[in-house]
Scaffold this motif. Structure first.
Motif, PDB file in Angstrom:
ATOM      1  N   LEU C 173      29.134  39.884  41.513  1.00  0.00           N
ATOM      2  CA  LEU C 173      29.750  40.985  40.769  1.00  0.00           C
ATOM      3  C   LEU C 173      28.830  41.650  39.743  1.00  0.00           C
ATOM      4  CD1 LEU C 173      33.360  39.680  40.256  1.00  0.00           C
ATOM      5  CD2 LEU C 173      32.505  41.315  41.913  1.00  0.00           C
ATOM      6  N   SER C 176      28.147  45.074  40.531  1.00  0.00           N
ATOM      7  CA  SER C 176      29.263  45.834  41.097  1.00  0.00           C
ATOM      8  C   SER C 176      29.317  47.253  40.551  1.00  0.00           C
ATOM      9  CB  SER C 176      30.585  45.116  40.846  1.00  0.00           C
ATOM     10  OG  SER C 176      30.805  45.047  39.473  1.00  0.00           O
ATOM     11  N   GLY C 222      34.690  49.335  38.643  1.00  0.00           N
ATOM     12  CA  GLY C 222      33.389  48.776  38.997  1.00  0.00           C
ATOM     13  C   GLY C 222      32.541  48.574  37.763  1.00  0.00           C
TER      14      GLY C 222
END
Lengths: 501, 495, 249
Positions: C173, C176, C222
């Motif tokens: 992540l 991300s 995000g």
């Protein structure tokens, strides 16, 4: 494309052929030594052949042109065979062939490096001779300059290293000046540095100060190679340090590349008229005269044979400069002819010095007592060339001096004749003792021993003797049958006629 | 303007960003794949670039409004030929360096940091591509930030004490300069109300705030001088560039400082333009003096170095002076010379550092003295070094000669003959420091125990990039005619 | 001496800048170039064009989205820089690490934190999701999540927090923000517009407002997630700074 030129790949061939040597070296590397070296010779011989096939058409006044690349509008890398360039290429390809042949048996270690750089330099020099403009000339010239460094330091002795260092220092300095000259020329010449005409019309519009800057940078830049005093410092060190065939090429051809550059500047870029108008030709001439006399004086004091020959070269190359700056037809003719004539004589002398060094191990003139009996053929050739250098007829040296003298009278400056005579005298003073020592002194001569018998045994190596003999013969033959087409006069007079219509 | 290729410049910039974001997870799954993946992303980026060949009109540009917002409102990429040319240079050299990195970094960088190394590497090269093609001054700042932060960290990536110290020194000079860029951009915005370069160019001329504009130009130039390590703001460079791992030295010396110098050209020609030169004349003159001083200072210092990476680093200072002198000549020839010099200096310098890296990798040598006789064991590296040095000196037919020709010609045409002389002296200095090394390698006997007789070249994944770059110096010299016309037109259009 | 020179230099620079500031257009005048050129369009048309009721978000995410893509890359770059200097833990090893503070936190603190952290995270989600219409957004929300993790780690120690946010999750992540932004950008191209176009020309006019809004929210999410993970990873790297892979003593 220059007017009337024929587009053709012919000029490219002699530049490419020497690379056969590099191919051979790359392929065989450590195997087949003889074959490898003979292939190197084949490269230079083919290159010479490719030059000589152009001779008839060049004598007819044809010119060839080949474009390699065009950097931008008006600035291109291209080849152009005119009479002057062809003349230089003929001389150098011939010299290169003979010296490569000679090197095959002379060079006994690190052959790969030596022959690779020898071939590369030959290729670059022919490229320089065929350059269409100063930009191209500079590219080839500069590559040749640095490519000859490994030739000079080939022996890798402390002396060779020092000589190589000195050579680099002078060469870099000279090249930077040259670069500056070309750029300023390109700018003030309106983006034109081509050799198509006899004088750039665009350059005439520039201010006098600019023209002086350009001209003096050119002369100083090329003067390093042409060894005009006080820029000659590297020559007396480089010649003795280099292997003899390399010295022969240095003296016979590479020094001439500087002189040839000056020819291009005077004939093609500035033009005789503009140079006259600028009124600096006599300054250069004075420098040349000083060089001619002083170099001979220095040569007198040298005991090392090759060093003496080196000083002699310095003086002799300045004959060319002097001839060019006389601004008379005969002087120009003499100057141009000297380029070839001196190459013949001096290459032969250096090759003889090489034979002496290899066969007897002697470097100094004072040790060479009786060497004429040990090496009769070489020493006879040596004597022929030495006498030619002094200006004895019938020889090429005589022709040059005659032409230069006649040019001086034509220009109304008899003082140059005096310089030539003094120089001849000094030449005699430093060449005759060598002949004397070689033939008229021998071990034990003062005790009344008879001279030793002639000994031909140590001159059996044809690879070394053939070039020496050919050169010595040519010195005489060209001196007698001057007007044979293909000999220097035929080409040089064409150039002189074009420069002085 | 249509066709899919118009998207390529932005993809060239963002695909490596994307790749960098994927790397940590990839490293978690399969650490061995990270170097390959990085090379893959850069290769895609460069590959897309090759599709643009011939698509950029010489003398024109490809405008790409991001998000479809017309220029002053959104961000615009403005790909002119010189920008494209440099972007391709960045892509090519980065690709070589990333391939080179795999073996080299394994040895110098401890395992846990390798992923971070490649992440930063990708970000660095992509941000440079963005940096040279952006048409927006704030975007320029953003790209510069990515570039700077990744460079600081990459200098320190080996983690040894000296490296961290050098990186910190770099940071100490780099961070204020970043802030100054922001300040300069802010000042510009405050008096024009726009950030788009073309729009700025149109508005700078007739806004009434002379002092603010002069100050913002001076600040921007000063800031980029730090990034480009123009004398006397070069202090961080020698340490950072010599201590960083060799592929990073190659990137830093070959590209990072050079694109920063290019930013000066961007600011001068695309933002302030010909019409506003009344405002910037004094700053430009000062910049030219600094550039001239850099040429001489860098060259002389390089001669006195004992450590060869240090020597190459000082040579970079000298060559940034070349670029600056080309820009300040203010004519198409000078700018062309500067842009071409950025390319060929980048290639040659990267190659030199890779050669140095090869020596370090095989032998751990850093002293010039230790290179005596290196030819026996590592001939290919030594040849590559010589070829690159050939270009650094500017000898024909290498690319360095072409750029030197244009730089000197630009100076002469601008009537600045002293600067032309400085450039020539600079090339003499370059000859001195380069030939010394070449001489040691080929013509000096090795010291006892330093070099044996057996061939031991660097591994292929290191030798091949080195050789590719050294041959590229020749390629761009011999085939310079392919690019120069377009570059000259692009430069003429800037003016 | 050196100090004096630097002081003088800085003083001179400051004076010069102050002089320049005095020449700048006065603050807040409606006739300033900043107020008259591009800004009016943002203010007047943002809602209609960028479909973001919060103009700032509209400018950041939409009009100047590429700058923001750059900014999130800067943040990601900062993480990579920290990891390059400090190194990252090897897989699985973090379980061996001892607690951050030698002194176990008191029951009161532990209970409080355990109670508060879920609410902080919940709040951060509001901040992220509301960025489109009110002050807030991905950056702020991510920072709040990061702050909650800092509190959690200081109180419960690295061990527990690294179990909560394992390396696998972070590695996936961290990027991300960049990944989402890039994918949205590519989607713009596929949708028939330029890179980072939110209003895809291939989608019918009537659907576009919703599309733009949802893409904006997606980007915000995000950014929020990526930002949070970057904070956490930097925190972990700094906490285990001493001795790259050795457990803290």
């Amino acid at each position: 494309m220059p007017e009337g030129a024929v587009r053709s790949v012919m000029p490219l061939l002699p530049i490419l052929f020497p690379w056969i040597s590099l191919l051979a070296i790359a392929i065989f590397r450590r195997r087949a030594l003889r074959l490898r070296l003979w292939l190197c010779f084949a490269g230079s011989a083919l290159s010479f052949l490719a030059v000589i096939v152009l001779l008839p058409s060049v004598l007819d006044g044809k010119t060839y042109y080949f474009k390699l690349a065009s950097i931008v509008e008006g600035l291109e890398i291209s080849l152009y065979v005119d009479t002057l360039g062809y003349y230089f290429s003929l001389v150098l390809a011939f010299m290169w062939m003979l010296c490569t042949l000679y090197s095959i048996s002379y060079i006994d270690h690190k052959q790969n490096r030596y022959f690779a750089f020898l071939a590369m330099c030959g290729s670059f020099l022919i490229g320089a001779a065929y350059s269409r403009n100063m930009f191209t000339y500079f590219i080839f010239y500069e590559m040749m300059t640095f490519g000859s460094y490994p030739l000079i330091i080939h022996e890798e002795t402390a002396m060779a290293r020092r000589a190589g260092y000195k050579y680099l220092v002078y060469a870099i300095g000279g090249d930077v000046l040259l670069f500056f000259a070309i750029i300023t020329n390109y700018f003030w010449g309106g983006g034109n540095v081509n050799f198509d005409q006899w004088g750039l019309p665009t350059l005439a519009a520039a201010s006098k100060a600019a023209l002086l800057t350009i001209f003096s940078s050119y002369i100083a830049g090329f003067g390093v190679k042409a060894a005009i005093m006080p820029l000659h410092g590297w020559v007396p060190d480089a010649h003795p340090a280099a292997p003899s065939p390399a010295s022969a090429l240095l003296s016979g051809v590479i020094l001439k590349a500087g002189a040839f550059g000056i020819m291009r500047v005077i004939f093609n870029l500035f033009g005789i008229d503009l140079m006259k108008e600028l009124g600096v030709h006599w300054v250069v001439a004075v420098f040349a005269c000083i060089t001619i006399v002083l170099a001979s004086v220095f040569a007198l004091t040298q005991d090392n044979l090759k060093r003496r020959l080196a000083y002699s070269s310095i003086g002799q190359v300045s004959y060319i400069i002097l001839g060019l700056t006389m601004v008379s037809r005969d002087g120009t003719l003499g100057g141009i002819m000297q380029l070839a004539h001196h190459a013949l004589m001096k290459a032969c002398l250096f090759l003889c010095a090489g034979v002496i060094l290899v066969r007897t191990g002697k470097k100094n003139i004072s040790d060479m007592k009786g060497v004429g009996y040990q090496l009769p053929v070489s020493m006879i050739c040596f004597s022929v060339c030495a006498l030619a250098m002094v200006g004895t007829p019938p020889s090429v040296g005589f022709i040059t001096k005659w032409m230069l003298g006649s040019g001086a009278m034509e220009a109304g400056l008899p003082v140059y004749v005096v310089v030539l005579l003094v120089s001849s005298l000094l030449n005699a003073a430093y060449f005759l003792p060598i002949i004397y020592v070689a033939f008229f002194r021998w071990e034990g001569d003062e005790e009344g021993h008879h001279h030793p018998a002639l000994d031909f045994n140590s001159e059996r190596d044809p690879l070394m003797m053939v070039p020496v003999v050919i050169l010595a013969l040519l010195v005489v033959v060209v001196g007698i049958w001057v007007t044979v087409p293909g000999f220097p006069l035929s080409l040089a007079s064409r150039v002189a006629d074009l420069v002085f219509p | 303007m249509s066709g899919a290729y118009r998207h390529f410049p932005i993809l060239m910039v963002t695909i490596p960003f994307f790749g960098a974001a994927l790397l940590p997870f990839l490293a978690y799954l399969r650490r061995k794949a990270v170097p390959w993946a990085s090379a893959f992303f850069l290769a895609i980026s460069g590959g897309l670039g090759t599709f643009l060949v011939g698509k950029i009109p010489p003398g024109g540009h490809l405008s790409y409004p991001l998000g479809g917002w017309e220029p002053p409102y959104g961000i615009e990429l403005r790909v002119d030929f010189s920008g494209y040319f440099l972007m391709m240079a960045v892509a090519g050299i980065s690709l070589a360096a990333v391939i080179y990195s795999r073996r080299y970094i394994e040895k110098e960088v401890e395992g846990g940091r390798i992923t971070a190394y490649y992440v930063l590497f990708l970000l660095m090269s992509a941000s440079m591509m963005g940096f040279v093609i952006t048409g927006d001054v704030f975007n320029l700042f953003v790209m510069m930030e990515i570039l700077s932060i990744s460079s600081y960290a990459l200098v320190a990536v080996t983690g040894n004490r000296n490296a961290v110290r050098a990186a910190f020194k770099y940071l100490l000079m780099g961070a204020p300069s970043s802030i100054m860029v922001l300040l300069g951009v802010g000042l510009l915005y405050s008096v024009t109300g726009t950030l788009n370069m073309a729009d700025l160019a149109a508005r700078v001329g007739d806004t009434g705030y002379r002092e603010v504009l002069i100050a913002s130009y001076a600040i921007l130039v000063l800031a980029f001088m730090v990034k480009a390590a123009v004398f006397p703001l070069h202090l961080w460079l020698p340490d950072a560039h010599s201590i960083a791992p060799s592929p990073i030295s190659a990137m830093l010396s070959g590209l990072v400082v050079a694109v920063s110098a290019f930013a000066v050209a961007r600011i001068t020609f695309s933002v302030f333009t010909v019409h506003a030169w009344g405002l910037v004349g004094t700053t430009l003159e000062a910049l030219a003096v600094a550039g001239a001083a850099a040429v001489l200072f860098g060259g002389i210092m390089a001669i006195y170095q004992k450590d060869f990476k240090m020597m190459i680093a000082y040579s970079t200072i000298s060559h940034m002076g070349y670029v600056v002198l080309g820009i300040t000549a203010l004519n198409p020839e000078g700018i062309t010379g500067a842009v071409y010099h950025i390319l060929d200096h980048g290639i040659a310098k990267a190659c030199l550092f890779m050669c140095a890296g090869n020596f370090i990798y095989r032998k751990g040598f850093r002293k010039i003295e230790q290179l005596k006789g290196a030819w026996r064991e590592m001939p290919w590296t030594c040849f590559a070094f010589s070829l690159a040095a050939w270009s650094i000196i500017g000898l024909p037919p290498s690319a360095g000669f072409i750029s030197k020709w244009y730089l000197v010609y630009g100076s002469v045409r601008a009537g600045k003959v002293p600067y032309a002389v400085v450039l020539l002296v600079g090339s003499i200095l370059a000859a001195v420091y380069c030939f010394r090394v070449v001489y040691y390698m080929f013509f000096q006997p090795a010291k006892e125990g330093d070099w044996g007789e057996r061939l031991s070249e660097a591994p292929a994944s290191m030798s091949v990039p080195t050789w590719a770059l050294s041959l590229a110096t020749l390629f761009f010299g011999v085939f310079s005619y392919l690019f120069l016309d377009s570059l000259l037109k692009a430069a003429a259009q800037l003016l | 001496m050196k100090r004096l020179v630097s002081l003088l230099f800085i003083g001179a620079l400051a004076l010069l800048l102050l002089y320049v500031v005095s020449k700048m257009p006065p603050m807040g005048e409606p006739t300033n170039p900043t107020m008259t050129h591009v800004v009016p369009r943002y203010l007047e048309k943002s809602e209609g064009e960028a479909h973001a009721r919060n103009v700032v978000t509209g400018v950041i995410i939409n009009y100047r989205g590429f700058d923001t893509l750059g900014e999130v890359t800067v943040i990601y770059c900062a993480l990579a820089a920290v990891l390059a200097v400090l190194g990252r833990e090897k897989r699985g090893r973090i379980r061996d690490y001892v607690e951050l503070s030698g002194i176990p936190s008191s029951v009161i603190v532990r209970t409080m934190v355990a109670l508060v952290v879920p609410f902080i995270v919940l709040f951060s989600l509001y901040v992220i999701l509301h960025g489109e219409m009110s002050p807030g957004g991905g950056f702020q929300g991510g920072a709040v999540i990061g702050a909650s993790m800092i509190i959690f780690t200081t109180v419960f120690g690295l061990h527990l927090s690294s179990v909560k946010v394992p390396l696998k999750v972070r590695a996936a992540l961290e990027g991300s923000a960049v990944i989402t932004f890039f994918l949205v950008g590519i989607a713009g191209i596929l949708g028939g517009g330029n890179f980072l176009a939110y209003a895809w020309p291939r989608v019918s006019q009537s659907l576009q407002p919703a599309l733009v809004t949802w893409l904006t929210v997606l980007v915000e999410v995000g950014i929020g997630l990526g930002g949070a993970m970057v904070f956490v990873s930097i925190l972990f790297a700094m906490v285990r700074e001493e001795g790259a892979d050795e457990p803290l003593a």
